[in-house]
Enzyme design. Structure first.
Site, short mmCIF file in Angstrom:
data_model
loop_
_atom_site.label_atom_id
_atom_site.label_comp_id
_atom_site.label_asym_id
_atom_site.label_seq_id
_atom_site.Cartn_x
_atom_site.Cartn_y
_atom_site.Cartn_z
N TYR A 142 8.36 -0.78 -18.11
CA TYR A 142 8.98 -2.08 -18.36
C TYR A 142 10.46 -1.96 -18.02
CZ TYR A 142 10.72 -6.19 -20.87
OH TYR A 142 11.34 -7.37 -21.21
N ASP A 237 15.82 3.98 -14.74
CA ASP A 237 16.02 3.05 -15.85
C ASP A 237 16.18 3.87 -17.12
OD1 ASP A 237 15.93 1.24 -17.88
OD2 ASP A 237 14.25 0.08 -17.07
N LYS A 265 20.86 -1.03 -24.56
CA LYS A 265 20.54 -0.61 -25.93
C LYS A 265 21.65 0.19 -26.62
CE LYS A 265 15.83 -1.78 -25.33
NZ LYS A 265 14.68 -1.55 -24.48
C1 LIG Z 1 14.47 -2.70 -23.33
C2 LIG Z 1 14.36 -2.23 -21.94
C3 LIG Z 1 14.81 -3.01 -20.85
C4 LIG Z 1 15.32 -4.41 -21.02
O1 LIG Z 1 16.48 -4.48 -21.76
P1 LIG Z 1 16.86 -5.90 -22.47
O2 LIG Z 1 18.19 -5.62 -23.07
O3 LIG Z 1 15.77 -6.19 -23.44
O4 LIG Z 1 16.93 -6.91 -21.38
C5 LIG Z 1 14.77 -2.45 -19.60
N1 LIG Z 1 14.28 -1.23 -19.40
C6 LIG Z 1 13.83 -0.46 -20.40
C7 LIG Z 1 13.33 0.92 -20.12
C8 LIG Z 1 13.83 -0.94 -21.69
O5 LIG Z 1 13.33 -0.19 -22.69
#
Ligand SMILES: *Cc1c(COP(=O)(O)O)cnc(C)c1O
Length: 425
Positions: A142, A237, A265
């Site tokens: 994701y 990511d 985050k």
């Molecule tokens: C949470 C998450 C996202 C998206 O971040 P948001 O701040 O919710 O838009 C993207 N990549 C990973 C791996 C994530 O865990």
């Protein structure tokens, strides 16, 4: 009727599904969500006065625990000077320098407001830099709700049984090639067939939105080698893993340098922040120096950066990553003992302060493996824990988080509750 029930009924009248992000609606576990009144340390209190030990940590950001004093002070201090400028401010320089010093591959970085914005910007930049259109992603990874990346995306999307979102044009989705994670042969094949059309491969550093699985030895080395050979960019990511697993992110643990990294985050200390950065030559393609447009009214917001910097500095000061590993190890020992006592051969996995218990036995290397877990049993376990005072993420496919505010006693208490919940479900 409980206050949470009342609020949820009202929320559903005014907010689609009653929530501002789907997984919060508890569809993955059944029942209705609770509403939170307050959070501090490793605990949250709901509007009905119930106290819960929290392993969600606002989905990752709360690595020091909820509402740490250093972050509260930083926000209050920054607010005295104004809450938003839209004019360059010194904390932007300090945040950028910190990221560039800490994360090995990042030479230049830009701040955004969410992880989604970070990955979205990486994709556009990779396409602009390479002049190519195709993207490779892995099933179950994701990367936020970016159109091109909402294809076989994990967590909320998985739990709801809609791996692909309505509203994403087929023409766009066709540019996203999806592979099973850890499938070296498929990776070789897709490069052999279409390598020269692939702008970037995007991958979660440690896939943690379909539970938690890990790269096989050699998988990332192969990925890096193929990308170098074909002039394709690697987008790592690290929205979840960045500043959580190590000061320099997961990339610093494996000694590989991606072209671009997405962050989010933990970096915001609980405020809405994301960032993306990487090789100077690629980042310099961004507007205003280069032709790839990217912007944000609130990007580099002084309150958000004050919170983020305070959190990062505190982690560094405490050498938080070593302590999180100790707490993680204690948590793992407790869970493994608990599973044994309960007579379950469920698959528990952990890296540092991130964990997942798959309600299944056997190997898990990718999304297909992960989907064999017993989601109904997980749902019963989740509710049995919640009733007893422990809040795990309301989906089998979310990783859990330990924070520096969890004590060994909290962890032992969690173990007792989990065993009781396993016996009851
Ligand atoms: C949470 C998450 C996202 C998206 O971040 P948001 O701040 O919710 O838009 C993207 N990549 C990973 C791996 C994530 O865990």
């Amino acid at each position: 009727m409980s206050r949470s029930k009342e609020l949820f009924a009202e929320a559903r009248r005014y907010i689609p599904g009653g929530v501002n992000s789907p997984v919060r609606a508890f569809r993955g576990v059944g029942g209705e969500p609770f509403f939170v009144e307050r959070a501090k340390g490793c605990k949250v209190w709901d509007v009905d006065g119930r106290e819960l030990i929290d392993y969600v940590g606002t989905w990752g950001p709360a690595i020091l625990g909820h509402a740490p004093q250093v972050v509260l002070d930083a926000i209050a201090g920054a607010a005295k000077n104004g809450v938003s400028f839209g004019i360059p401010n010194p904390s932007e320089v300090e945040m950028a320098r910190t990221i560039c010093e800490w994360v090995p591959s990042i030479e230049k970085v830009r701040m955004v407001n969410s992880g989604t914005e970070a990955t979205m910007s990486c994709i556009r930049l990779a396409r602009g830099f390479t002049g190519r259109g195709k993207i490779v992603k892995f099933n179950g990874c994701y990367h936020g709700h970016v159109d091109s990346l909402l294809v076989k995306a994990g967590s909320g999307a998985l739990t709801h049984g809609h791996p692909d979102s309505a509203g994403v044009p087929a023409e766009l989705a066709a540019l996203t090639l999806t592979l099973e994670y850890n499938d070296a042969d498929a990776l070789r094949a897709v490069f052999a067939q279409q390598g020269r059309d692939i702008a970037a491969v995007i991958v979660e550093a440690v896939p943690a939105n379909a539970g938690l699985f890990f790269p096989k030895p050699g998988f990332y080395e192969l990925l890096w080698k193929l990308c170098a050979e074909y002039g394709t960019l690697v987008i790592f990511d690290e929205v979840m893993t960045g500043f959580r697993l190590a000061r320099g992110g997961y990339q610093s643990l494996i000694g590989l340098k991606p072209d671009l990294t997405a962050l989010g985050k933990v970096i915001g200390g609980g405020l809405p922040v994301g960032a993306f950065g990487g090789r100077r030559e690629v980042m310099d393609q961004l507007s205003p120096d280069g032709p790839v447009y990217q912007a944000g009214t609130l990007s580099g917001n002084p309150l958000a950066l004050a919170a983020g910097l305070a959190q990062l500095r505190e982690l560094d000061r405490l050498n938080g990553w070593a302590r999180l590993e100790e707490l993680g190890a204690a948590f793992e020992a407790t869970v493994r003992a608990g599973l044994k006592r309960a007579g379950r051969d469920y698959n528990f996995r952990r890296i540092g302060s991130m964990f997942c218990t798959y309600f299944m036995s056997g190997e898990i290397w990718n999304l297909t493996d992960a989907q064999h877990s017993d989601k109904a049993a997980f749902g019963r376990f989740f509710h049995a824990c919640l009733e007893r005072g422990v809040y795990f993420a309301p989906s089998q496919f979310e990783a859990g988080f330990i924070s520096l505010a969890h004590s060994v006693e909290d962890i032992e208490k969690t173990g007792e509750i989990a065993v009781a919940a396993l016996a009851a479900h």
